[in-house]
Design a protein around this motif. Structure first.
Motif, PDB file in Angstrom:
ATOM      1  N   LEU A 272     -24.182 -10.987  11.484  1.00  0.00           N
ATOM      2  CA  LEU A 272     -23.981  -9.635  12.239  1.00  0.00           C
ATOM      3  C   LEU A 272     -22.293  -9.674  12.065  1.00  0.00           C
ATOM      4  O   LEU A 272     -21.829  -8.863  11.901  1.00  0.00           O
ATOM      5  N   PHE A 273     -21.498 -10.788  12.813  1.00  0.00           N
ATOM      6  CA  PHE A 273     -20.413 -10.268  13.116  1.00  0.00           C
ATOM      7  C   PHE A 273     -19.033 -10.444  11.265  1.00  0.00           C
ATOM      8  O   PHE A 273     -18.773  -8.991  11.474  1.00  0.00           O
ATOM      9  N   ALA A 274     -19.515 -10.924  10.647  1.00  0.00           N
ATOM     10  CA  ALA A 274     -19.390 -11.170   9.268  1.00  0.00           C
ATOM     11  C   ALA A 274     -19.918  -9.570   8.309  1.00  0.00           C
ATOM     12  O   ALA A 274     -18.830  -9.219   7.221  1.00  0.00           O
ATOM     13  N   ALA A 275     -20.307  -9.371   8.731  1.00  0.00           N
ATOM     14  CA  ALA A 275     -20.656  -7.502   8.315  1.00  0.00           C
ATOM     15  C   ALA A 275     -20.023  -6.491   9.119  1.00  0.00           C
ATOM     16  O   ALA A 275     -20.461  -6.111   8.448  1.00  0.00           O
ATOM     17  N   THR A 276     -19.427  -6.954   9.682  1.00  0.00           N
ATOM     18  CA  THR A 276     -18.743  -5.406  10.892  1.00  0.00           C
ATOM     19  C   THR A 276     -17.348  -5.955   9.831  1.00  0.00           C
ATOM     20  O   THR A 276     -16.895  -6.578   9.093  1.00  0.00           O
ATOM     21  N   PRO A 277     -16.508  -4.524  10.379  1.00  0.00           N
ATOM     22  CA  PRO A 277     -14.929  -4.932   9.437  1.00  0.00           C
ATOM     23  C   PRO A 277     -13.954  -5.119   9.767  1.00  0.00           C
ATOM     24  O   PRO A 277     -14.136  -5.792  11.458  1.00  0.00           O
ATOM     25  N   ASP A 278     -13.107  -5.998   9.013  1.00  0.00           N
ATOM     26  CA  ASP A 278     -12.812  -7.001   9.317  1.00  0.00           C
ATOM     27  C   ASP A 278     -11.358  -6.591   9.404  1.00  0.00           C
ATOM     28  O   ASP A 278     -11.120  -5.721   9.657  1.00  0.00           O
ATOM     29  N   ILE A 279      -9.922  -7.525   9.612  1.00  0.00           N
ATOM     30  CA  ILE A 279      -8.400  -7.218   9.162  1.00  0.00           C
ATOM     31  C   ILE A 279      -8.174  -7.341   8.017  1.00  0.00           C
ATOM     32  O   ILE A 279      -8.069  -7.596   7.118  1.00  0.00           O
ATOM     33  N   PRO A 280      -8.526  -5.441   7.439  1.00  0.00           N
ATOM     34  CA  PRO A 280      -7.555  -5.003   6.239  1.00  0.00           C
ATOM     35  C   PRO A 280      -6.042  -5.800   5.698  1.00  0.00           C
ATOM     36  O   PRO A 280      -5.349  -5.944   6.631  1.00  0.00           O
ATOM     37  N   PRO A 281      -6.425  -6.041   4.195  1.00  0.00           N
ATOM     38  CA  PRO A 281      -4.901  -6.971   3.975  1.00  0.00           C
ATOM     39  C   PRO A 281      -3.942  -5.520   4.046  1.00  0.00           C
ATOM     40  O   PRO A 281      -4.108  -4.522   4.051  1.00  0.00           O
ATOM     41  N   VAL A 282      -2.499  -6.088   4.051  1.00  0.00           N
ATOM     42  CA  VAL A 282      -1.268  -4.519   4.661  1.00  0.00           C
ATOM     43  C   VAL A 282      -0.521  -5.126   3.575  1.00  0.00           C
ATOM     44  O   VAL A 282       0.236  -6.542   3.183  1.00  0.00           O
ATOM     45  N   LEU A 283      -0.588  -4.561   2.795  1.00  0.00           N
ATOM     46  CA  LEU A 283       0.886  -4.428   1.373  1.00  0.00           C
ATOM     47  C   LEU A 283       2.320  -4.034   1.756  1.00  0.00           C
ATOM     48  O   LEU A 283       2.634  -2.847   2.823  1.00  0.00           O
ATOM     49  N   ALA A 284       3.247  -5.401   2.897  1.00  0.00           N
ATOM     50  CA  ALA A 284       4.410  -4.475   3.293  1.00  0.00           C
ATOM     51  C   ALA A 284       5.241  -3.728   2.840  1.00  0.00           C
ATOM     52  O   ALA A 284       5.364  -4.064   1.438  1.00  0.00           O
ATOM     53  N   GLY A 285       6.422  -2.770   3.278  1.00  0.00           N
ATOM     54  CA  GLY A 285       6.894  -1.946   2.405  1.00  0.00           C
ATOM     55  C   GLY A 285       7.151  -0.573   2.459  1.00  0.00           C
ATOM     56  O   GLY A 285       8.070   0.138   1.408  1.00  0.00           O
ATOM     57  N   GLY A 286       5.770  -0.279   2.258  1.00  0.00           N
ATOM     58  CA  GLY A 286       5.476   1.178   2.261  1.00  0.00           C
ATOM     59  C   GLY A 286       5.935   2.551   3.388  1.00  0.00           C
ATOM     60  O   GLY A 286       6.874   1.839   4.583  1.00  0.00           O
ATOM     61  N   GLY A 287       6.209   3.008   3.375  1.00  0.00           N
ATOM     62  CA  GLY A 287       6.806   4.080   3.949  1.00  0.00           C
ATOM     63  C   GLY A 287       5.998   5.424   4.663  1.00  0.00           C
ATOM     64  O   GLY A 287       6.227   6.012   6.323  1.00  0.00           O
ATOM     65  N   ARG A 288       4.203   5.290   4.318  1.00  0.00           N
ATOM     66  CA  ARG A 288       3.625   5.185   5.431  1.00  0.00           C
ATOM     67  C   ARG A 288       2.788   4.820   6.252  1.00  0.00           C
ATOM     68  O   ARG A 288       2.566   3.393   5.456  1.00  0.00           O
ATOM     69  N   GLN A 289       2.012   5.821   7.774  1.00  0.00           N
ATOM     70  CA  GLN A 289       1.283   4.081   8.225  1.00  0.00           C
ATOM     71  C   GLN A 289       0.010   4.436   7.606  1.00  0.00           C
ATOM     72  O   GLN A 289      -0.332   5.719   8.107  1.00  0.00           O
ATOM     73  N   ALA A 290      -0.841   3.842   7.127  1.00  0.00           N
ATOM     74  CA  ALA A 290      -2.182   3.808   6.771  1.00  0.00           C
ATOM     75  C   ALA A 290      -3.601   3.685   7.803  1.00  0.00           C
ATOM     76  O   ALA A 290      -3.152   2.161   8.263  1.00  0.00           O
ATOM     77  N   GLY A 291      -4.309   4.119   8.766  1.00  0.00           N
ATOM     78  CA  GLY A 291      -5.600   3.526   9.509  1.00  0.00           C
ATOM     79  C   GLY A 291      -4.505   3.299  10.592  1.00  0.00           C
ATOM     80  O   GLY A 291      -3.360   3.530  11.052  1.00  0.00           O
TER      81      GLY A 291
END
Length: 208
Positions: free
Chosen positions: A109-128
């Motif tokens: 049940l817990f695994a089916a909910t959204p987890d912490i998404p991976p983020v690639l550093a170095g971009g100029g915009r904040q997503a999410g």
């Protein structure tokens, strides 16, 4: 999938035993580390490291710096349920028993909910979102538990070999021969006992 792939990141935490010993215990798994926040042992409570929502926030933000420390009573109850389920499953697997379906359901049940998404550093915009939420961290932990209890770890989830210790760990060593929860604790005590036994065996007999 190699055993090392089960690990989400750095593992291990400081523990305090009932006899006052402060020692480092690396369970080998993020999910197993988390199971001890609620006190996983036979008698209950000895190893508990998280007692309320504030301590849960401290634990989660230490492991997941991107998580906002916003856990309240509800998140604390959910974390306790997840940690307890993981702990019982670990005990069952270490003893070769069938995994309890109710606890499996909790992890899934817990695994089916959204987890912490991976983020690639170095971009100029904040997503999410700027910060992840505590429940996303719980999902990440649950997904680590899914990997932990996969066939790849079969036989690698074990209880400490000391007669008076019930800590459970994932053996991630290449040789697969880890025996102790911690060399600082049970491993060292075993070495001391072995040394004393050898010394006693080699000592000359007392004169009459």
């Amino acid at each position: 999938m190699a055993i090392e792939a089960i690990l989400t990141g750095g593992t291990g935490q400081w523990m305090d035993s009932s006899d006052g010993q402060h020692f480092w215990f690396d369970s080998g798994s993020l999910a197993l580390d988390f199971s001890y926040t609620g006190g996983l042992d036979r008698d209950g409570g000895e190893w508990q490291t998280v007692h309320d929502a504030k301590e849960l926030n401290d634990w989660l933000t230490t492991r997941f710096p991107e998580v906002a420390p916003t856990a309240g009573d509800r998140e604390f109850r959910d974390a306790s349920a997840l940690g307890s389920a993981i702990g019982r499953l670990a005990r069952q697997q270490s003893g070769g028993a069938t995994l309890g379906p109710d606890d499996v359901d909790v992890v899934n049940l817990f695994a089916a909910t959204p987890d912490i998404p991976p983020v690639l550093a170095g971009g100029g915009r904040q997503a999410g979102r700027t910060n992840a939420r505590p429940h996303q961290a719980l999902s990440t932990i649950a997904r680590d538990a899914v990997r932990l209890f996969s066939a790849e770890a079969d036989g690698r989830i074990r209880e400490c070999s000391a007669d008076d210790c019930d800590l459970v760990y994932l053996d991630t060593s290449r040789s697969g021969n880890r025996r102790w929860c911690s060399m600082q604790r049970c491993g060292n005590r075993a070495k001391v006992r072995a040394h004393r036994a050898r010394a006693a065996a080699s000592a000359p007999p007392a004169s009459a």
